[in-house]
Scaffold this active site. Structure first.
Site, PDB file in Angstrom:
ATOM      1  N   VAL A  69       1.007  -1.068   0.109  1.00  0.00           N
ATOM      2  CA  VAL A  69       0.248   0.160  -0.320  1.00  0.00           C
ATOM      3  C   VAL A  69       0.903   0.901  -0.054  1.00  0.00           C
ATOM      4  O   VAL A  69       1.934   1.319   0.584  1.00  0.00           O
ATOM      5  CB  VAL A  69      -0.876  -0.121   1.387  1.00  0.00           C
ATOM      6  N   SER A  70       0.616   2.079  -0.426  1.00  0.00           N
ATOM      7  CA  SER A  70       1.118   4.109  -0.606  1.00  0.00           C
ATOM      8  C   SER A  70       1.201   4.336   0.387  1.00  0.00           C
ATOM      9  O   SER A  70       2.420   4.709   1.030  1.00  0.00           O
ATOM     10  CB  SER A  70       0.301   4.397  -1.848  1.00  0.00           C
TER      11      SER A  70
END
Length: 183
Positions: free
Chosen positions: A10-11
């Site tokens: 995930v960012s």
């Protein structure tokens, strides 16, 4: 067939990796490695590195989408090459790509989706720049708030400490120390 390792990314911290983990486990992953950070670089992706190190001949590394591995064609192909060098398989769920070193079309598909990821990254940055410019015109955007106190840097400097020691104590980079002293 060997073990199946999953990889999720995930960012940002406020995103949840659990959905990816559950899907990867449903695809047979016995262990899921996950990183938080953007896919623009392989730097700092410690969990991806761990997964790649653990691969043995006959194992499989599975990711849900190419952009979870990388948003750069070169990085995506590097990951694929490292998996193949281990005599393992890289499997991407959507779109379905199985890279084992025997199918040229799988490498072509990986290249195409790497290019799509690069274009997507470019468009995201362009939209972000336009948004920042619009906010600046409205007087709303002031930049990222300072994370260090210039007063704390100056106080330590006045006590005779050098930039390296100040950086260590405040857990910041030396360049930040120099900028604070110059301000």
């Amino acid at each position: 067939m060997g073990k199946t390792l999953g990889y999720a990314r995930v960012s940002t911290d406020d995103q949840d990796v659990q959905t990816q983990k559950a899907k990867l486990e449903g695809l047979g992953a016995v262990v899921v490695f996950s990183d938080i950070g953007n896919g623009s670089s392989l730097d700092g992706r410690t969990q991806l590195e761990a997964a790649l190190r653990l691969l043995e001949p006959g194992d499989e590394l599975v990711a849900l989408h190419p952009d979870r591995l990388a948003r750069d064609t070169g990085d995506l192909l590097t990951i694929g090459k490292r998996v193949i060098e281990k005599k393992a398989v890289l499997r991407i769920n959507d779109p379905s790509i199985v890279l084992d070193g025997t199918d040229m079309m799988a490498e072509v598909m990986l290249t195409i989706f790497g290019m799509v990821g690069m274009m997507e990254k470019h468009f995201i940055k362009a939209r972000q720049r336009r948004g920042i410019e619009a906010a600046k015109l409205k007087g709303v955007y002031k930049g990222r708030p300072a994370t260090i106190s210039p007063d704390a840097v100056r106080d330590l400097h006045q006590q005779g400490l050098g930039a390296t020691e100040i950086a260590k104590r405040l857990k910041i980079g030396r360049a930040s120390v120099y900028r604070a002293l110059a301000a």
